[in-house]
Design a protein around this motif. Structure first.
Motif, PDB file in Angstrom:
ATOM      1  N   ASP A 142       0.858  -1.182   0.000  1.00 36.33           N
ATOM      2  CA  ASP A 142       0.000   0.000   0.000  1.00 36.33           C
ATOM      3  C   ASP A 142       0.896   1.234   0.000  1.00 36.33           C
ATOM      4  O   ASP A 142       1.485   1.580   1.028  1.00 36.33           O
ATOM      5  N   GLU A 143       1.013   1.883  -1.151  1.00 36.93           N
ATOM      6  CA  GLU A 143       1.909   3.027  -1.298  1.00 36.93           C
ATOM      7  C   GLU A 143       1.505   4.190  -0.397  1.00 36.93           C
ATOM      8  O   GLU A 143       2.359   4.855   0.199  1.00 36.93           O
ATOM      9  N   GLN A 144       0.193   4.404  -0.262  1.00 35.39           N
ATOM     10  CA  GLN A 144      -0.276   5.554   0.509  1.00 35.39           C
ATOM     11  C   GLN A 144      -0.011   5.375   2.003  1.00 35.39           C
ATOM     12  O   GLN A 144       0.411   6.308   2.689  1.00 35.39           O
ATOM     13  N   ASN A 145      -0.244   4.179   2.520  1.00 33.86           N
ATOM     14  CA  ASN A 145      -0.066   3.930   3.953  1.00 33.86           C
ATOM     15  C   ASN A 145       1.302   3.345   4.282  1.00 33.86           C
ATOM     16  O   ASN A 145       1.614   3.118   5.455  1.00 33.86           O
ATOM     17  N   LYS A 146       2.109   3.081   3.264  1.00 34.68           N
ATOM     18  CA  LYS A 146       3.451   2.513   3.446  1.00 34.68           C
ATOM     19  C   LYS A 146       3.409   1.208   4.254  1.00 34.68           C
ATOM     20  O   LYS A 146       4.179   1.007   5.194  1.00 34.68           O
ATOM     21  N   THR A 147       2.492   0.339   3.891  1.00 37.71           N
ATOM     22  CA  THR A 147       2.374  -0.954   4.563  1.00 37.71           C
ATOM     23  C   THR A 147       2.446  -2.083   3.541  1.00 37.71           C
ATOM     24  O   THR A 147       2.063  -1.906   2.373  1.00 37.71           O
ATOM     25  N   LYS A 199       4.494  -2.249   8.623  1.00 34.74           N
ATOM     26  CA  LYS A 199       4.588  -0.810   8.399  1.00 34.74           C
ATOM     27  C   LYS A 199       6.039  -0.422   8.125  1.00 34.74           C
ATOM     28  O   LYS A 199       6.969  -0.927   8.772  1.00 34.74           O
ATOM     29  N   THR A 239      -4.380   7.344  13.121  1.00 33.38           N
ATOM     30  CA  THR A 239      -3.333   7.273  12.107  1.00 33.38           C
ATOM     31  C   THR A 239      -3.014   8.660  11.552  1.00 33.38           C
ATOM     32  O   THR A 239      -3.882   9.532  11.486  1.00 33.38           O
ATOM     33  N   ASN A 260      -1.392   8.632   8.533  1.00 35.05           N
ATOM     34  CA  ASN A 260      -1.386   8.322   7.101  1.00 35.05           C
ATOM     35  C   ASN A 260      -2.550   7.399   6.772  1.00 35.05           C
ATOM     36  O   ASN A 260      -2.348   6.206   6.487  1.00 35.05           O
ATOM     37  N   SER A 312      -5.083   5.186   5.071  1.00 41.28           N
ATOM     38  CA  SER A 312      -5.211   4.522   3.786  1.00 41.28           C
ATOM     39  C   SER A 312      -6.679   4.182   3.564  1.00 41.28           C
ATOM     40  O   SER A 312      -7.254   3.417   4.339  1.00 41.28           O
ATOM     41  N   GLN A 314      -8.051   2.178   1.555  1.00 48.16           N
ATOM     42  CA  GLN A 314      -8.259   0.743   1.403  1.00 48.16           C
ATOM     43  C   GLN A 314      -8.224   0.041   2.756  1.00 48.16           C
ATOM     44  O   GLN A 314      -9.074  -0.809   3.053  1.00 48.16           O
ATOM     45  N   LEU A 315      -7.245   0.391   3.610  1.00 49.18           N
ATOM     46  CA  LEU A 315      -7.143  -0.247   4.918  1.00 49.18           C
ATOM     47  C   LEU A 315      -8.349   0.110   5.779  1.00 49.18           C
ATOM     48  O   LEU A 315      -8.897  -0.745   6.486  1.00 49.18           O
TER      49      LEU A 315
END
Length: 446
Positions: free
Chosen positions: A232-237, A292, A362, A364, A366, A368-369
């Motif tokens: 997940d690029e946005q949440n960096k996970t 993460k 959070t 960041n 996400s 989707q998450l």
């Protein structure tokens, strides 16, 4: 954790009481030099006892983890007992060295030496001849041990060096064990304190050898294959699915160590529900981690892994098991949502009428998450809230009370950064909350 420390203190006091039986004339001593010998003995005995407990706690034994209610708490106790062992060791050293120097400079008079008659053919005669070497060995070993403790606690070193330092500690314990046995007071040989000291040292030596031969965690290690990687690029996970055919199963809230070839093991919370040992459900052999990007390893793990790659999973560990019958409040800080994600999957299979408030905090978010967590609450009695820390201050107990005024009759389950946990705990204490109903994992293993 409080009960663990009280138990440790109780063990020390029990040891002191047993030792007092071997020193019936202790209170008749009137000078420092008369007190010096027994105090040297008891501080040495306590230091050795604490070091043995430290060695045992490092073994990751399932039986010990059950006693300490989780590996995270075992390691926290391991850390503090090690620090106190060094403190008692330093006092032991000061009692041995300082009076000698005071006598040397004429500040204090030398005490009368005990009239000790030794049978030259006895076993003790052999032991007695080793005392000089054992004293020097103990002194230099203490210096080394203190240096290793300071490096392990405060130096910014990588895991491989951290692991090497702990191997050196195991070696130094072997020297300390030798020092302890050789210098045990001859007058104690007919008292129960002697077999206790010998037994303690033997257990510690076996624990040290267990560590030195690399056996820690071996029985909990399972080979697995990476079956899915989602970054997940946005949440960096990175969401990682691993198939481990011999995996014994796990419960929500547990964690495991993940090891890639050529890398050190890293602990991560298991994010998918899994069957218990002996369960035949299909997903029992599946282990999922949500990682993460917080450092060099975690930031590039999605690039290091590929479908079909072999990895090692060690576990499961932890007792963050949501096991109570109270209305629960869940607080997740960032990647701390992983533990709750697994529990949400379990809740759909359980009949749990008590309501649950779930706060996901959070910086960041996400989409989707958040959608995944929100959809996981469908069909459960979970009220889900997202706290976007870019727009709002950090979550407080006051915020929670506005949703749940009866916080004192709830249990709080927290997984997130240490500073956030400390703030929440302090606010709960201000509300006179019973902290026995506050549950968290201590992922700081240093």
């Amino acid at each position: 954790m409080k009960n663990l420390y009280l138990t440790s203190v109780g063990i020390i006091f029990l040891c002191i009481l047993i030792w007092l039986q071997a020193e019936p004339d202790l209170l008749n001593n009137s000078t420092l030099m008369q007190w010096r010998s027994p105090l040297i003995q008891i501080t040495g005995i306590i230091s050795t006892l604490l070091l043995t407990l430290v060695m045992i706690l490092a073994l990751r034994l399932p039986q010990i983890e059950r006693l300490t209610a989780g590996l995270d708490k075992s390691y926290r106790l391991h850390k503090w007992l090690g620090i106190y062992a060094v403190v008692f060791g330093a006092i032991h050293w000061l009692l041995a060295i300082v009076p000698k120097q005071l006598v040397r400079y004429g500040v204090m008079e030398r005490g009368a030496k005990p009239n000790l008659t030794i049978d030259p053919d006895s076993f003790y005669a052999t032991i007695h001849s080793l005392r000089g070497g054992a004293e020097s060995l103990g002194e230099w070993t203490l210096y080394l041990f203190i240096a290793l403790i300071l490096i392990a606690l405060f130096a910014p070193i990588k895991y491989q060096r951290f692991k090497f330092i702990h191997k050196l500690m195991a070696i130094t314990f072997l020297f300390i064990a030798y020092h302890s046995l050789v210098l045990l007071k001859h007058a104690y040989w007919d008292d129960i304190i002697t077999p206790i000291v010998i037994g303690t040292v033997v257990i510690g030596v076996f624990s040290a050898l267990f560590s030195l031969f690399g056996l820690i965690g071996k029985r909990q290690q399972y080979q697995g294959t990476v079956t899915s990687i989602q970054y997940d690029e946005q949440n960096k996970t990175t969401l990682i699915d691993i198939d481990a055919p011999k995996w014994p199963g796990h419960t929500s809230g547990q964690f495991a160590f993940l090891t890639l070839a050529g890398e050190e093991p890293h602990p991560f919370t298991i994010t998918a529900a899994g069957g218990s040992k002996g369960n035949t459900q299909r997903n029992r052999t599946s282990v999922q981690f949500l990682v993460k990007a917080l450092g060099d390893f975690t930031s590039t793990i999605h690039q290091r892994l590929e479908i079909g790659k072999k990895v090692t999973v060690e576990g499961p560990y932890g007792h963050f098991n949501f096991n109570d019958n109270k209305p629960q409040i869940w607080v997740a800080g960032g990647i701390g949502c992983a533990a709750f994600k697994a529990r949400l999957a379990e809740l759909k299979q359980l009949d749990r009428p008590e309501p649950i408030l779930f706060y996901y905090c959070t910086e960041n978010p996400s989409p989707q998450l958040i959608r995944d967590l929100e959809s996981a609450t469908y069909g459960t009695n979970v009220e889900f809230h997202v706290v976007d820390n870019r727009l709002h201050d950090f979550l407080t107990i006051g915020d929670i009370k506005r949703h749940n005024g009866d916080i004192l009759h709830s249990s709080v389950w927290f997984c997130g950064p240490t500073t956030f946990s400390t703030a929440i705990q302090q606010q709960l204490r201000d509300e006179h909350f019973d902290m026995q109903h506050f549950h968290t994992e201590l992922f700081d293993f240093r």
